[in-house]
Design a protein around this motif. Structure first.
Motif, PDB file in Angstrom:
ATOM      1  N   TYR A 110      -2.933   0.516  -8.207  1.00 37.34           N
ATOM      2  CA  TYR A 110      -3.481  -0.581  -8.451  1.00 37.34           C
ATOM      3  C   TYR A 110      -4.154  -0.893  -9.448  1.00 37.34           C
ATOM      4  O   TYR A 110      -4.155  -1.620 -10.327  1.00 37.34           O
ATOM      5  N   ASN A 132      -3.412   4.974  -4.108  1.00 35.22           N
ATOM      6  CA  ASN A 132      -3.574   3.361  -4.026  1.00 35.22           C
ATOM      7  C   ASN A 132      -4.558   3.198  -5.115  1.00 35.22           C
ATOM      8  O   ASN A 132      -4.350   1.724  -5.880  1.00 35.22           O
ATOM      9  N   ILE A 166       0.709  -1.192   0.020  1.00 35.80           N
ATOM     10  CA  ILE A 166      -0.145   0.229  -0.103  1.00 35.80           C
ATOM     11  C   ILE A 166       0.955   1.293   0.055  1.00 35.80           C
ATOM     12  O   ILE A 166       2.018   1.238   0.564  1.00 35.80           O
TER      13      ILE A 166
END
Length: 476
Positions: free
Chosen positions: A123, A119, A89
Motif C-alpha cells: 500500500y 501489506n 490484501i
C-alpha cells in the motif's frame, strides 16, 4: 498423587481443545462509516473471484475472518456489501494474522495495517501511484487540448514521458529494495518490458515483426511463473491467456508450443501447474474452433498419458487418453480412415473415389439436427457440385434400416448425392460417430482439410478452401 494426575489430564485435555480450536488465520477488519453487519473475504483464481469466508460485526465494531486451516498465499479481496466495493490484501505463509482499518468511501485508498509488513509495503506503493494520478490526468487533458498544436503537444508529451520515467525508476528501486517480498513480486510482474531502442529505426512492418518476436521471448522476464503465490492474483490468468491466444500464432502446433512453454515455467509451482494444465486441457476439449482438438490430443499424450497429472483419478486419466486416441486419426492433416461404401449393391473404398474434394457427411433420418441442416446442405451441393466436389452421405443406420434412409433421400430430393452405407460398421469406431451430423472435408489425397463445419457456414469455408488451393497451384 491421583488428584495431581487428574489435574494434569485436565490440563492436557484443555490444551488439546485449545490447539484444535485455534485459528490458523485471523484477519481483523474495521471500516469507519460502514454500517452493514457482514463482510466477505474472497480470492482470485483464474479469471474469476470466489467468496471463501463471511464475517459478522462484533461488539468492537470489527469483522474477524478466521479459520482452522491456513490461507494459501495470494492476493485476497475484502468485499463490502451491498455496493460490492472492495480492497485488496496480501496473505503469505508467514503473515496469516493482522489488522486492517479503512473507510467505507474509497476503502482501497485509506487502508492502515498492523502486523503485516507485506501489506504495508504494497500500500505504500499503491499510495505513491495514487499521488501521481492527478498529475497524469492533468497531463492527459493537456495532451488532448494540444492535439492541433504541434509545439504544445510535444511539450506536454515530454512532461508525460518524464513522469512515466520517474514512476518506472521508482518501481525498479522499490522492487530491488524489497526483492524477497510478495509485494515486490506483484509490482515487478506488472512493470513494462523495456524493448530494444534499435527497433525504432526499422521499417514499420519489420519493426512490428521484430517487436513480436522479442516480446514472445521476453514476455515472462518480470513474471516468475514458478511463484505459487501468483496463482491467486487478478493478473496471472490474463497474462497467460494473452501469451497463448494473442501473442502466439493461432495454429494448433504453435498453441501447443506456447502451452508447453507456460507449463514448463509453472512446474515449480505445483498448484499453479495443476490448475493451468486442467484449464488448458478443458479449454481445448471444448473449443469451437476447427482443428483445435489437436491441442487437446497433444496435452493428453504429453501430460496425462505420461503420468504428469498424478493428482487425477486413474479412471479419468484413462478416459482422457482413450479419447485422444480416438481423435488423433481424425485431426486436420491426417489421411481420412478408409471405409467401405456400399451403393446400389456395389462396394468401393473411400480411398478409391476420384474427386478434387470429398465431403464426407454422416447423418440419420431421425436426427433432429440432421433434418435442420439438410436444406443448407442441399443448397450447398447445388452450388458446388460442378466445382469438383463429391458429397458422400453415409446414413448411420444398420443394413435393416437402410430402406428408411433411402425413403428419406427420395422424399427430400437428395438423390444427386453419393448416398451410401458401410456394411462393416467400421465407420462408427474409425470416425468416432457418437453424434450426428458429422462432417469432414477431404482433398484429392483424402487428407482431412477441415471438419465439423456447420451447414450454414459450409459455402464460405469451401470458397476459401478452393481459393487457397488455387493460389497454392499458381505459386508452384
Amino acid at each position: 498423587m491421583k488428584q495431581y494426575l487428574l489435574f494434569l489430564c485436565m490440563l492436557l485435555t484443555l490444551s488439546g481443545i485449545a490447539q484444535t480450536t485455534k485459528s490458523a488465520y485471523q484477519i481483523r477488519v474495521k471500516i469507519d462509516g460502514f454500517t452493514e453487519k457482514q463482510l466477505y473475504l474472497g480470492y482470485y483464481m483464474g479469471d474469476k473471484q470466489y467468496v471463501m469466508d463471511t464475517a459478522l460485526v462484533d461488539a468492537k465494531g470489527e469483522f474477524v475472518f478466521s479459520g482452522p486451516e491456513a490461507l494459501k498465499a495470494g492476493m485476497y479481496i475484502v468485499v463490502l456489501p451491498p455496493s460490492n466495493d472492495f480492497f485488496q490484501i496480501l496473505v503469505t505463509d508467514k503473515e496469516q494474522a493482522f489488522f486492517v482499518r479503512t473507510t467505507k468511501d474509497k476503502p482501497g485508498e485509506n487502508t492502515k495495517f498492523e502486523g503485516t509488513s507485506e501489506n504495508t509495503l504494497f500500500y505504500n506503493y499503491v499510495n505513491y501511484l495514487n499521488a501521481k494520478r492527478p498529475e497524469a490526468e492533468a497531463l492527459g487533458k493537456e495532451l488532448e487540448a494540444a492535439k492541433d498544436d504541434a509545439a504544445a503537444k510535444d511539450l506536454a508529451q515530454k512532461k508525460m514521458d518524464k513522469l512515466n520515467e520517474g514512476v518506472e525508476q521508482y518501481q525498479k528501486e522499490y522492487v530491488k529494495k524489497n526483492a524477497s517480498s510478495f509485494a515486490a513480486a506483484i509490482i515487478k510482474a506488472n512493470m513494462n518490458l523495456e524493448t530494444p531502442k534499435n527497433f525504432d529505426n526499422l521499417p514499420e512492418e519489420e519493426k512490428n515483426r521484430q517487436l513480436w518476436l522479442w516480446t514472445r521471448k521476453h514476455f515472462f522476464d518480470n513474471l516468475n511463473l514458478g511463484d505459487n503465490r501468483l496463482l491467486r492474483t487478478p493478473f496471472l490468468f490474463q497474462r497467460l491467456d494473452y501469451f497463448v491466444n494473442k501473442l502466439s500464432v493461432q495454429h494448433p502446433d504453435s498453441i501447443a508450443i506456447a502451452i508447453d512453454t507456460v507449463l514448463a515455467r509453472l512446474r515449480p509451482a505445483e498448484e499453479s501447474f495443476k490448475f493451468y494444465l486442467i484449464h488448458f486441457l478443458n479449454s481445448y476439449a471444448a473449443s469451437k474452433f476447427v482443428g483445435m482438438d489437436a491441442v487437446y490430443v497433444h496435452m493428453a499424450e504429453k501430460y496425462y498419458a505420461t503420468g504428469q497429472a498424478n493428482w487425477a483419478n486413474q479412471d479419468q486419466v484413462k478416459k482422457i487418453v482413450e479419447n485422444a486416441k480416438k481423435l488423433k486419426p481424425l485431426l486436420i492433416g491426417k489421411t481420412a480412415p478408409d471405409i467401405t461404401l456400399e451403393r446400389n449393391g456395389n462396394k468401393t473404398m473411400l480411398s478409391q473415389l476420384k474427386s478434387e474434394y470429398t465431403l464426407l457427411y454422416f447423418w440419420r433420418y431421425d436426427c433432429g439436427h440432421c433434418k435442420e441442416s439438410m436444406p443448407a446442405m442441399k443448397k450447398f451441393f447445388e452450388k458446388f457440385k460442378d466445382k469438383g466436389i463429391t458429397l458422400v452421405a453415409i446414413c448411420v443406420k444398420p443394413a435393416t434400416d437402410q430402406p428408411e434412409c433411402l425413403k428419406y433421400i427420395q422424399e427430400n430430393g437428395l438423390t444427386d448425392w453419393y448416398n451410401a452405407f458401410d456394411p462393416t460398421g467400421r465407420y462408427y469406431v474409425l470416425y468416432n460417430v457418437e453424434t450426428t451430423p458429422q462432417m469432414y472435408i477431404l482433398d484429392n489425397k483424402k487428407e482431412i482439410i477441415s471438419k465439423q463445419v456447420p451447414a450454414d457456414q459450409l459455402e464460405d469455408v469451401m470458397d476459401k478452401i478452393i481459393e487457397m488451393n488455387k493460389k497454392d497451384k499458381e505459386n508452384k
